[in-house]
Design a protein around this motif. Structure first.
Motif, short mmCIF file in Angstrom:
data_model
loop_
_atom_site.label_atom_id
_atom_site.label_comp_id
_atom_site.label_asym_id
_atom_site.label_seq_id
_atom_site.Cartn_x
_atom_site.Cartn_y
_atom_site.Cartn_z
N PRO A 230 12.98 9.32 2.63
CA PRO A 230 12.71 10.60 1.96
C PRO A 230 12.26 10.45 0.52
CG PRO A 230 15.07 10.34 2.34
CD PRO A 230 14.39 9.26 3.10
N VAL A 231 12.86 9.51 -0.21
CA VAL A 231 12.47 9.34 -1.62
C VAL A 231 11.06 8.75 -1.72
CG1 VAL A 231 12.95 8.02 -3.72
CG2 VAL A 231 14.81 9.17 -2.51
N TYR A 232 10.80 7.69 -0.97
CA TYR A 232 9.49 7.03 -1.09
C TYR A 232 8.36 7.96 -0.65
CZ TYR A 232 5.77 3.60 -0.54
OH TYR A 232 4.59 2.91 -0.64
N MET B 228 5.83 9.39 -3.37
CA MET B 228 4.88 8.27 -3.44
C MET B 228 3.71 8.57 -4.37
SD MET B 228 3.15 8.61 0.37
CE MET B 228 1.86 7.43 0.01
N CYS B 229 3.43 9.83 -4.59
CA CYS B 229 2.37 10.21 -5.53
C CYS B 229 2.92 10.46 -6.93
CB CYS B 229 1.64 11.45 -5.02
SG CYS B 229 1.01 11.26 -3.34
N CYS C 28 9.79 8.25 -8.04
CA CYS C 28 10.04 7.40 -6.87
C CYS C 28 10.86 6.18 -7.27
CB CYS C 28 8.72 6.98 -6.25
SG CYS C 28 8.88 5.99 -4.75
N ASN C 29 10.43 5.49 -8.31
CA ASN C 29 11.15 4.29 -8.77
C ASN C 29 12.52 4.64 -9.34
OD1 ASN C 29 8.99 2.62 -8.06
ND2 ASN C 29 7.99 2.90 -10.05
N LEU C 30 12.61 5.79 -10.01
CA LEU C 30 13.89 6.20 -10.59
C LEU C 30 14.93 6.43 -9.51
CD1 LEU C 30 15.56 7.16 -13.06
CD2 LEU C 30 14.66 9.47 -12.62
N LEU D 216 8.55 20.52 -5.58
CA LEU D 216 7.18 20.02 -5.59
C LEU D 216 6.37 20.51 -4.39
CD1 LEU D 216 7.65 16.28 -6.67
CD2 LEU D 216 6.71 18.15 -8.05
N PHE D 217 7.01 20.62 -3.24
CA PHE D 217 6.27 20.89 -2.00
C PHE D 217 6.80 22.13 -1.28
CE2 PHE D 217 6.32 16.22 -2.61
CZ PHE D 217 4.96 15.99 -2.77
#
Length: 407
Positions: A264-266, A270-271, A276-278, A329-330
């Motif tokens: 779910p995070v990646y 991903m954009c 994502c890295n956090l 976001l979505f």
């Protein structure tokens, strides 16, 4: 007579030590090791006493061959072993299926193209595609792709590879618009052409997004289920092996929770590489810290049962933040809402499992009635498998979503 005298002497020694010998155990000793009897809770050494509401049918310090064979006999750990062992094989099959069938692109589907496309002037379409590219955003990044179109599209069986489904949508919108400026094609054929480009040709252009987060989750699930099953089977052998197996079990739980975050995070961020890295870094560090804490000897004591459950539950609850961020976001994307529904259901399964594990329901209400089947740990195992399977379906939806839309 000598054997009976020896058993009586051992009974007296055990009685003086405060550990009475049960009838099953007594028969086992008289059987010269050929039968290892089940004992009750009072007969267990301190390191094996975990749930005082499970009263009977314990294996206690059996030799390793008998421990392994006990997977096929009835005792109070039989269902604990098999609920997660079966779950492991289910996820092994799902992993193989996912690796070989997702996405499942039928290379013969080009044979189903309408006659208009099969018989089209490919060089004309090539020129039109090349003419479309300069009008697309980020043209500088697409120059290489434009060169591919110009140099390599010599037949319908040799299609250049694109990296995003979104580019196919743009091309499908571009071609009909360009063709409408000529009198060569009528609108109905253009609509059919646009649909065929997206639904038939497009899969051959797809370069699927990275699968490693999804397979990391599947690997974490298999490790957790196999470690748990092994722990329940072998921990009755000795104090040292029980110490090792319990830590392996806790590490498996932490691995499952941690890797459950990866898809779910990646795929949600991903954009948005920063977030994502956090989020991935945070849950990975939290998972490693939990595994490190679980290595402490005091962590396995029965009085820390609630703390163990709360720690693992807290790891899972930390996923609320990225889920809400994804929804912000979505919010307009149906995939975001559906995947969130799957994740909520998964959280309910995991949360209910942690609650049952911590409260030891239902055996605390009727001690001794659920010794073989139906006690809390078995219910916990079933709920963990159900939660992981729910998350698998969410992962499939993430893959489809990102394969189709990219960023």
């Amino acid at each position: 007579m000598a054997m009976a005298a020896a058993v009586e002497e051992e009974e007296e020694a055990e009685a003086e030590a405060g550990r009475p010998m049960l009838e099953d155990e007594r028969k086992g000793k008289q059987g010269k090791g050929r039968r290892y009897g089940l004992v009750d809770y009072r007969a267990l050494p301190a390191y094996m006493r975990d749930n005082e509401y499970i009263l009977r049918y314990y294996r206690c310090e059996w030799p390793l061959p008998q421990v392994l064979l006990s997977a096929f006999s009835i005792h109070n750990e039989t269902l604990n072993v098999w609920t997660h062992l079966i779950g492991f094989f289910i996820f092994l099959a799902l992993t193989i299926y996912t690796a070989t069938k997702v996405p499942n692109v039928d290379l013969q589907s080009l044979q189903n193209l309408p006659d208009m496309l099969r018989n089209a002037d490919l060089h004309k379409i090539q020129a039109e595609l090349a003419a479309c590219l300069p009008s697309l955003p980020h043209f500088s990044d697409l120059q290489k792709m434009k060169d591919e179109f110009r140099s390599s599209w010599n037949s319908i069986d040799v299609l250049p590879s694109l990296s995003r489904w979104r580019l196919l949508e743009l091309l499908s919108n571009c071609l009909p618009n360009r063709f409408t400026h000529s009198n060569e094609t009528n609108p109905s054929i253009l609509e059919s052409m646009q649909e065929d480009i997206v639904t038939v040709i497009a899969p051959h252009f797809i370069r699927p997004i990275s699968r490693w987060p999804f397979f990391a989750f599947l690997g974490g699930a298999m490790f957790c289920l196999l470690a748990s099953s092994t722990c329940h089977l072998l921990s009755c052998h000795s104090r040292r092996l029980a110490y090792i197996m319990l830590r392996l079990d806790y590490a498996g739980i932490a691995a499952l929770i941690t890797t459950s975050f990866y898809p779910p995070v990646y795929y949600s961020f991903m954009c948005h590489p920063f977030f994502c890295n956090l989020y991935l870094s945070f849950i990975t560090i939290l998972g490693l810290a939990t595994i490190a804490f679980s290595l402490l000897p005091v962590f396995q004591n029965p009085e820390f049962r609630t703390i163990r459950a709360c720690l693992f539950f807290g790891m899972g609850a930390s996923g609320v933040i990225p889920v809400f961020h994804k929804l912000i976001l979505f919010w307009h994307q149906p995939e975001a809402l559906i995947t969130t529904g799957y994740e909520v259901l998964m959280g309910l399964f995991y949360g209910l499992g942690a609650l049952v594990y911590a409260t030891r329901v239902p055996e605390r209400w009727m001690p001794g009635k659920f010794d073989i089947a139906g006690h809390s740990h078995q219910l916990f195992h079933v709920l963990v498998v159900a939660g992981a399977y729910t998350h698998y379906h969410a992962g499939l939806l993430y893959l489809k979503w990102r394969d189709q839309q990219g960023c």
